[in-house]
Design an enzyme around this catalytic site. Structure first.
Site, mmCIF file in Angstrom:
data_model
loop_
_atom_site.group_PDB
_atom_site.id
_atom_site.type_symbol
_atom_site.label_atom_id
_atom_site.label_comp_id
_atom_site.label_asym_id
_atom_site.label_seq_id
_atom_site.Cartn_x
_atom_site.Cartn_y
_atom_site.Cartn_z
ATOM 1 N N GLU A 70 11.119 -9.661 4.842
ATOM 2 C CA GLU A 70 11.358 -8.569 5.797
ATOM 3 C C GLU A 70 10.461 -7.387 5.508
ATOM 4 O O GLU A 70 9.917 -6.758 6.415
ATOM 5 C CB GLU A 70 12.828 -8.138 5.761
ATOM 6 C CG GLU A 70 13.268 -7.313 6.970
ATOM 7 C CD GLU A 70 12.997 -5.816 6.850
ATOM 8 O OE1 GLU A 70 13.078 -5.117 7.865
ATOM 9 O OE2 GLU A 70 12.685 -5.340 5.735
ATOM 10 N N ASP A 102 14.298 -9.654 -0.269
ATOM 11 C CA ASP A 102 13.055 -9.107 -0.837
ATOM 12 C C ASP A 102 13.135 -7.583 -0.866
ATOM 13 O O ASP A 102 13.925 -6.973 -0.147
ATOM 14 C CB ASP A 102 11.824 -9.569 -0.042
ATOM 15 C CG ASP A 102 11.780 -9.035 1.388
ATOM 16 O OD1 ASP A 102 12.838 -9.001 2.048
ATOM 17 O OD2 ASP A 102 10.688 -8.635 1.851
HETATM 18 N N1 BES Z 1 16.042 -1.426 6.107
HETATM 19 C C1 BES Z 1 14.806 -1.173 6.735
HETATM 20 C C2 BES Z 1 14.927 -0.872 8.219
HETATM 21 C C3 BES Z 1 15.546 0.460 8.530
HETATM 22 C C4 BES Z 1 15.071 1.602 7.925
HETATM 23 C C5 BES Z 1 16.544 0.528 9.439
HETATM 24 C C6 BES Z 1 15.627 2.817 8.219
HETATM 25 C C7 BES Z 1 17.101 1.733 9.758
HETATM 26 C C8 BES Z 1 16.643 2.883 9.121
HETATM 27 C C9 BES Z 1 13.883 -2.353 6.584
HETATM 28 O O1 BES Z 1 14.006 -3.023 5.375
HETATM 29 C C10 BES Z 1 12.471 -1.863 6.671
HETATM 30 O O2 BES Z 1 12.047 -1.074 5.882
HETATM 31 N N2 BES Z 1 11.751 -2.328 7.674
HETATM 32 C C11 BES Z 1 10.372 -2.039 7.846
HETATM 33 C C12 BES Z 1 9.876 -3.009 8.871
HETATM 34 C C13 BES Z 1 8.433 -3.322 8.808
HETATM 35 C C14 BES Z 1 7.958 -3.809 7.480
HETATM 36 C C15 BES Z 1 8.079 -4.320 9.903
HETATM 37 C C16 BES Z 1 10.150 -0.612 8.305
HETATM 38 O O3 BES Z 1 10.941 -0.058 9.095
HETATM 39 O O4 BES Z 1 9.163 -0.020 7.869
HETATM 40 ZN ZN ZN Z 2 15.633 -3.422 4.639
#
Ligand code: BES
Ligand code: ZN
Length: 466
Positions: free
Chosen positions: A154, A89
């Site tokens: 996610e 997604d």
């Molecule tokens: N890929 C990201 C997580 C991430 C961002 C890891 C930057 C390392 C560095 C992931 O898809 C994401 O955006 N996660 C969300 C989680 C939330 C929706 C619970 C986030 O970090 O905002």
């Molecule tokens: Zn991500």
């Protein structure tokens, strides 16, 4: 054997580029119901790829939300089994007018592939799909066993994944989790990530009068809820950039001297960072460096605020309601439920009597630190050096992948965070891209990782048995 796999990768680059564009063309925006059919199509595309590359038991598994795509290849008895997690997604594309090329049309410019999801996370999922394909099509097998779990929620908090993992403990049995959904330290500077922040995401609504009011007839006699909320939000940080929510820092793990020293040795420049962001000056909690603020200190951000009149021209109105979305990034040993509770109590305490307040917790996730001496991480270090020709650094990240802690809690598994993105690739923003050197370097690294893991697994088993 590796040279055959690597030369297969090398000679199929053009095809990979055209295939990843098909993946990126599917508008799998998980937060918008208008895209539900696209989400399903994207799950099917992912499953189709898994079948094509030789994965077995490929299944689209329904949840209460968007489906999970699962597959496995278990043809290496006695070798370790990795559970590869990623997500198909993506985030919404707004503001769409700021995209240089259409978000769902993969476009190469200056060695980068632009499209929503190119880096976060379809591009990185695709890296593994093609590393597996290269092994299967060139030598007919993998050096390890792989289970793939690619989810579709996610970006909206993985609300249904805990239940799924709990219900599928047997199916998901593995030795370690591998996730490519984070970034390398910088271009040409590969890294292994060993920490992620947690998250507590809140919504606040203030209500003042029982209806919108004429700001001339009533202004001066009524506390405008927008003003009240602005005053409250402004008070959530003090002049040193510290968060004022009572008890918020109680459980924050202090950075060790060793870790602070390690951060100081990383090739970092505040000046360059500010310039890259178009800022004259950075901001943050007093007493901490930028990397410490990003990786090891908690934060509180207002993500959005709305209320009153925001349309064309002017309208004199004193609005009845105002709302804001406020999130907190959390670090070990904070808990998202506790942070949410403290925030709610604090906001209710500071809300003036002139308004009524509603606080809702939207979703949360726990911060994670993964062990760096694990055989998985040691294999990743060797693989990154082979894939990118440079020894990787160790780093933490400010973002969140809530399922990491759940994999530990539910399945007892540690995670290796093997990210191939870059911090400036505009994830969640207009003009998201993935650097093509990292895209193909990532595939090589994955091939090396699959190949190296059994060596480290064996030696760690031996030393554990001693
Ligand atoms: N890929 C990201 C997580 C991430 C961002 C890891 C930057 C390392 C560095 C992931 O898809 C994401 O955006 N996660 C969300 C989680 C939330 C929706 C619970 C986030 O970090 O905002
Ligand atoms: Zn991500």
């Amino acid at each position: 054997m590796q040279s055959e796999v690597l030369s297969y990768l090398e000679s199929n680059k053009d095809r990979y580029l055209s295939e990843v564009k098909d993946f990126l063309a599917i508008q799998s925006v998980s937060s918008q119901t208008i895209h539900n059919a696209d989400i399903r199509r994207c799950a099917e595309w992912t499953a189709g790829q898994m079948r094509t590359i030789g994965m077995n038991n490929v299944r689209i598994m329904d949840t209460a939300g968007h489906p999970v795509v699962y597959s496995e290849w278990l043809g290496a008895p006695g070798k370790p089994t990795i559970l590869l997690y990623g997500h198909y997604d993506v985030q919404p594309v707004d503001p769409i007018n700021l995209w240089t090329s259409p978000p769902f049309e993969g476009t190469v410019r200056d060695g980068n592939l632009y499209a929503r999801g190119s880096s976060d996370d379809k591009g990185q999922v695709f890296i593994h799909l093609k590393a597996v394909e290269a092994c299967m099509k060139s030598i007919g097998s993998l050096p390890i066993n792989i289970k793939m779990l690619i989810e579709g929620e996610e970006e909206v908090g993985s609300a249904n994944l805990d239940k799924f993992v709990n219900e599928q403990k047997d199916l998901l049995k593995a030795d370690l989790v591998v996730i490519s959904d984070s970034s390398m330290f910088a271009k040409g500077v590969p890294s292994v990530c060993y920490g992620l922040r947690g998250l507590a995401y809140m919504e606040v609504e203030l209500t003042g009068p029982n209806s919108d009011l004429h700001s001339g007839s009533f202004g001066g006699s009524v506390h405008n809820p927008i003003q009240a909320l602005s005053e409250m939000i402004a008070s959530l940080h003090d002049k040193d950039g510290k968060i004022t929510v009572k008890g918020f820092y109680d459980d924050v793990r202090t950075l060790t001297k060793a870790e602070r020293n390690a951060y100081k040795k990383l090739p970092w420049s505040d000046k360059k960072y500010a310039k890259q962001l178009g800022l004259k000056q950075l901001y943050g909690e007093k007493g901490f460096t930028t990397l410490e603020r990003l990786w090891a200190r908690p934060t509180l951000e207002c993500n959005g605020i709305w209320g009153g009149y925001t349309g064309e021209g002017a309208k004199t109105v004193l609005p009845a309601k105002v709302s804001a979305k406020i999130s907190m990034r959390l670090v070990p040993d904070q808990s998202s439920a506790k942070a949410a509770k403290l925030f709610e109590q604090h906001m209710k305490r500071i809300a003036p009597k002139t308004v009524s307040i509603k606080v809702t917790a939207l979703h949360g996730g726990e911060p994670a630190i993964t062990p760096i001496n694990s055989p998985g991480v040691q294999a990743a270090v060797v693989a990154l050096e082979k894939g990118f020709g440079k020894k990787p650094l160790y780093q933490r990240e400010g973002g969140s992948i809530p399922i990491v802690v759940q994999f530990k809690n539910i399945l007892g598994l540690d995670t290796v965070l093997l990210g191939f993105g870059l911090p400036d690739e505009n994830a969640h923003a207009p003009n998201e891209f993935i650097n093509l050197d990292n895209f193909f370097g990532g595939m090589r690294t994955c091939v090396h990782f699959y190949d190296e893991l059994p060596n480290f697994w064996r030696s760690s088993k031996k030393s554990r048995n001693k």
